[in-house]
Design a protein around this motif. Structure first.
Motif, PDB file in Angstrom:
ATOM      1  N   LYS A 132      -4.482  -5.242   9.159  1.00  7.18           N
ATOM      2  CA  LYS A 132      -4.995  -4.000   8.561  1.00  7.18           C
ATOM      3  C   LYS A 132      -4.844  -2.826   9.516  1.00  7.18           C
ATOM      4  N   TYR A 133      -5.065  -3.081  10.797  1.00 12.92           N
ATOM      5  CA  TYR A 133      -4.906  -2.036  11.809  1.00 12.92           C
ATOM      6  C   TYR A 133      -3.466  -1.524  11.815  1.00 12.92           C
ATOM      7  N   LEU A 134      -2.504  -2.449  11.826  1.00 13.54           N
ATOM      8  CA  LEU A 134      -1.094  -2.063  11.831  1.00 13.54           C
ATOM      9  C   LEU A 134      -0.707  -1.337  10.538  1.00 13.54           C
ATOM     10  N   ALA A 135      -1.212  -1.841   9.422  1.00 18.88           N
ATOM     11  CA  ALA A 135      -0.895  -1.206   8.139  1.00 18.88           C
ATOM     12  C   ALA A 135      -1.435   0.214   8.084  1.00 18.88           C
ATOM     13  N   ASP A 136      -2.645   0.422   8.583  1.00 19.76           N
ATOM     14  CA  ASP A 136      -3.234   1.774   8.599  1.00 19.76           C
ATOM     15  C   ASP A 136      -2.383   2.723   9.440  1.00 19.76           C
ATOM     16  N   LYS A 137      -1.895   2.241  10.590  1.00 18.80           N
ATOM     17  CA  LYS A 137      -1.042   3.076  11.426  1.00 18.80           C
ATOM     18  C   LYS A 137       0.262   3.415  10.698  1.00 18.80           C
ATOM     19  N   ALA A 138       0.820   2.416   9.996  1.00 20.76           N
ATOM     20  CA  ALA A 138       2.075   2.627   9.288  1.00 20.76           C
ATOM     21  C   ALA A 138       1.911   3.568   8.102  1.00 20.76           C
ATOM     22  N   ILE A 139       0.769   3.501   7.451  1.00 24.28           N
ATOM     23  CA  ILE A 139       0.502   4.412   6.326  1.00 24.28           C
ATOM     24  C   ILE A 139       0.439   5.857   6.826  1.00 24.28           C
ATOM     25  N   GLN A 140      -0.159   6.043   7.992  1.00 25.82           N
ATOM     26  CA  GLN A 140      -0.258   7.383   8.570  1.00 25.82           C
ATOM     27  C   GLN A 140       1.093   7.883   9.079  1.00 25.82           C
ATOM     28  N   ASN A 141       1.920   6.957   9.538  1.00 25.93           N
ATOM     29  CA  ASN A 141       3.244   7.314  10.061  1.00 25.93           C
ATOM     30  C   ASN A 141       4.240   6.232   9.648  1.00 25.93           C
ATOM     31  N   ASN A 142       4.893   6.428   8.512  1.00 24.92           N
ATOM     32  CA  ASN A 142       5.804   5.416   7.966  1.00 24.92           C
ATOM     33  C   ASN A 142       6.922   5.038   8.931  1.00 24.92           C
ATOM     34  N   GLU A 143       7.324   5.979   9.756  1.00 27.41           N
ATOM     35  CA  GLU A 143       8.452   5.724  10.653  1.00 27.41           C
ATOM     36  C   GLU A 143       8.153   4.657  11.701  1.00 27.41           C
ATOM     37  N   LEU A 144       6.866   4.328  11.880  1.00 30.47           N
ATOM     38  CA  LEU A 144       6.520   3.262  12.814  1.00 30.47           C
ATOM     39  C   LEU A 144       7.145   1.933  12.397  1.00 30.47           C
ATOM     40  N   LEU A 145       7.285   1.720  11.095  1.00 27.18           N
ATOM     41  CA  LEU A 145       7.872   0.469  10.616  1.00 27.18           C
ATOM     42  C   LEU A 145       9.324   0.331  11.077  1.00 27.18           C
ATOM     43  N   THR A 146      10.059   1.429  11.023  1.00 28.58           N
ATOM     44  CA  THR A 146      11.430   1.425  11.531  1.00 28.58           C
ATOM     45  C   THR A 146      11.437   1.305  13.051  1.00 28.58           C
ATOM     46  N   GLU A 147      10.524   2.031  13.700  1.00 30.97           N
ATOM     47  CA  GLU A 147      10.453   2.013  15.172  1.00 30.97           C
ATOM     48  C   GLU A 147      10.142   0.615  15.689  1.00 30.97           C
ATOM     49  N   ASN A 169       5.961  -6.663  13.430  1.00 35.54           N
ATOM     50  CA  ASN A 169       6.912  -6.919  12.351  1.00 35.54           C
ATOM     51  C   ASN A 169       6.482  -8.094  11.486  1.00 35.54           C
ATOM     52  N   ASN A 170       5.982  -9.169  12.124  1.00 37.41           N
ATOM     53  CA  ASN A 170       5.633 -10.390  11.392  1.00 37.41           C
ATOM     54  C   ASN A 170       4.378 -10.239  10.558  1.00 37.41           C
ATOM     55  N   THR A 171       3.456  -9.388  11.009  1.00 34.04           N
ATOM     56  CA  THR A 171       2.124  -9.343  10.407  1.00 34.04           C
ATOM     57  C   THR A 171       1.942  -8.213   9.400  1.00 34.04           C
ATOM     58  N   VAL A 172       2.514  -7.055   9.684  1.00 36.90           N
ATOM     59  CA  VAL A 172       2.178  -5.863   8.901  1.00 36.90           C
ATOM     60  C   VAL A 172       2.586  -5.979   7.436  1.00 36.90           C
ATOM     61  N   SER A 173       3.656  -6.733   7.155  1.00 35.50           N
ATOM     62  CA  SER A 173       4.182  -6.806   5.779  1.00 35.50           C
ATOM     63  C   SER A 173       3.149  -7.274   4.773  1.00 35.50           C
ATOM     64  N   ASP A 174       2.256  -8.181   5.193  1.00 35.26           N
ATOM     65  CA  ASP A 174       1.273  -8.742   4.267  1.00 35.26           C
ATOM     66  C   ASP A 174       0.110  -7.802   3.997  1.00 35.26           C
ATOM     67  N   PHE A 175       0.079  -6.656   4.672  1.00 33.83           N
ATOM     68  CA  PHE A 175      -1.061  -5.751   4.524  1.00 33.83           C
ATOM     69  C   PHE A 175      -0.657  -4.347   4.079  1.00 33.83           C
ATOM     70  N   LEU A 176       0.637  -4.142   3.858  1.00 32.01           N
ATOM     71  CA  LEU A 176       1.116  -2.832   3.422  1.00 32.01           C
ATOM     72  C   LEU A 176       0.866  -2.628   1.927  1.00 32.01           C
ATOM     73  N   PRO A 177       0.636  -1.374   1.479  1.00 31.30           N
ATOM     74  CA  PRO A 177       0.626  -1.091   0.037  1.00 31.30           C
ATOM     75  C   PRO A 177       1.983  -1.473  -0.555  1.00 31.30           C
ATOM     76  N   SER A 178       2.007  -1.880  -1.796  1.00 27.87           N
ATOM     77  CA  SER A 178       3.228  -2.416  -2.399  1.00 27.87           C
ATOM     78  C   SER A 178       4.391  -1.428  -2.358  1.00 27.87           C
ATOM     79  N   ASP A 179       4.115  -0.134  -2.578  1.00 27.10           N
ATOM     80  CA  ASP A 179       5.216   0.835  -2.583  1.00 27.10           C
ATOM     81  C   ASP A 179       5.843   0.985  -1.200  1.00 27.10           C
TER      82      ASP A 179
END
Length: 350
Positions: free
Chosen positions: A68-83, A129-139
């Protein structure tokens, strides 16, 4: 210490032929180094070891908090997923380049320290990379699925490759010192560094005892070693806490399908008994060296793993029914059980 450990809600992540040496690095990477690099890591990690087979336990709630922590960071800054994904591939390349060098090069403490630095930085990006996918919003997951999956597949074998590197290094030391290589694989990170500096190793009796049964526990203060007798009692207590008697277990669907077959619990894909075409592969989690068995399997069932785990990705590529994240499959199911794997519903019925 043991009372504190037993109060936690442990869940088995995997069990396989990994060395205590590797685990002594991973424990610090999961806890302190992940926190340093990502802002959050795990507070508790446990590795139990018996006759060359290691089992990893993590606290269930901590995995959720981390995701959830990682997903929240990614929601605030989508580019973190690519980074995170790009950094994961870069670290994989750095490590692979380093460990391709001759083994004797790493008896230079400075060269080995360089490997340790790059290896330590690898996990935070792998964990993200391994964990965040299961907690991201579907879109957001749909948008970045390709990036995350490509990085996962690119780097998946690094843990096997670094384990093989440690085994080559230890074999070299064992031959030089006249030691048992399997026992020597139970030395810890700091003990290996000490050997490379001044040639000192723990005595053979200590290493043999660790090989037979031992436990490494990591918390915010670092590594704690639990000796043979205490380790056996501790693991038995943890297993009994999580083991329930029932005819049906559930998990997440990674690939649809329904099949009936014979359970084969595999901890070491390089050393196992019978595995026939159509058998049900049951394990903690899969890695690249499980692929030959996955191709023969009628279905795959794992304790751990998310939607972009190795088991999930490969099962979809092979179009094999797959249920991941059951947490208890390897505790409840037994070799020879006849089960129905209903991946359409995420249920395994004995």
């Amino acid at each position: 210490m043991n009372e504190k450990i037993l109060q936690l809600n442990w869940t088995k992540r995997w069990a396989s032929r990994f060395s205590l040496l590797s685990c002594s690095y991973w424990g610090l990477q999961y806890t302190k180094i992940a926190k340093r690099e990502l802002g959050k890591g795990f507070k508790n990690v446990l590795f139990t070891h018996k006759d060359g087979i290691t089992t990893c336990y993590r606290v269930k709630e901590e995995t959720t908090d981390f995701g959830k922590y990682l997903a929240d960071k990614a929601i605030q800054n989508n580019e973190l997923l690519t980074e995170w994904s790009e950094n994961l591939k870069k670290q994989a390349d750095k490590i692979r380049t380093l460990i391709s060098e001759p083994t004797e090069n790493f008896f230079d403490p400075h060269k080995f320290a360089l490997f340790e630095t790059e290896f330590d930085i690898y996990y935070p990006f792998a964990g993200a990379n391994n964990t965040v996918s299961d907690f991201l919003p579907s879109d957001l997951f749909v948008k970045y699925k390709g990036v995350l999956e490509e990085a996962r597949k690119y780097s998946e074998s690094v843990y096997n490759e670094t384990e093989d590197f440690f085994r080559r290094l230890i074999k070299y030391i064992a031959e030089k010192e006249g030691s048992n290589a399997e026992y020597l694989l139970t030395i810890f990170k700091d003990e290996l560094s000490t050997y490379l500096t001044d040639g000192t190793l723990p005595d053979q009796d200590t290493l043999e005892s660790r090989y037979k049964r031992s436990t490494l526990y990591f918390d915010g203060f670092g590594q704690h070693f639990i000796s043979e007798d205490e380790a056996e009692l501790l693991e038995t207590s943890i297993i009994n806490q999580s083991k329930v008697t029932k005819k049906e277990i559930s998990g997440k669907t990674a690939c649809l399908g329904k099949v009936t077959g014979t359970v084969r619990i595999i901890k070491d894909p390089k050393n196992f008994g019978i595995f026939n075409d159509g058998d049900i592969l049951v394990t903690g989690m899969t890695r690249p060296d499980f692929v030959p068995l996955m191709k023969k399997a009628g279905a795959v069932v794992t304790d751990a793993g998310g939607i972009l785990s190795h088991a999930a990705i490969v099962s979809r590529e092979l179009n094999k029914p797959c249920i991941i994240g059951t947490e208890v499959a390897t505790n409840i199911l037994k070799d020879g059980d006849i089960v129905e794997v209903d991946a359409d519903k995420g249920i395994v019925r004995i």
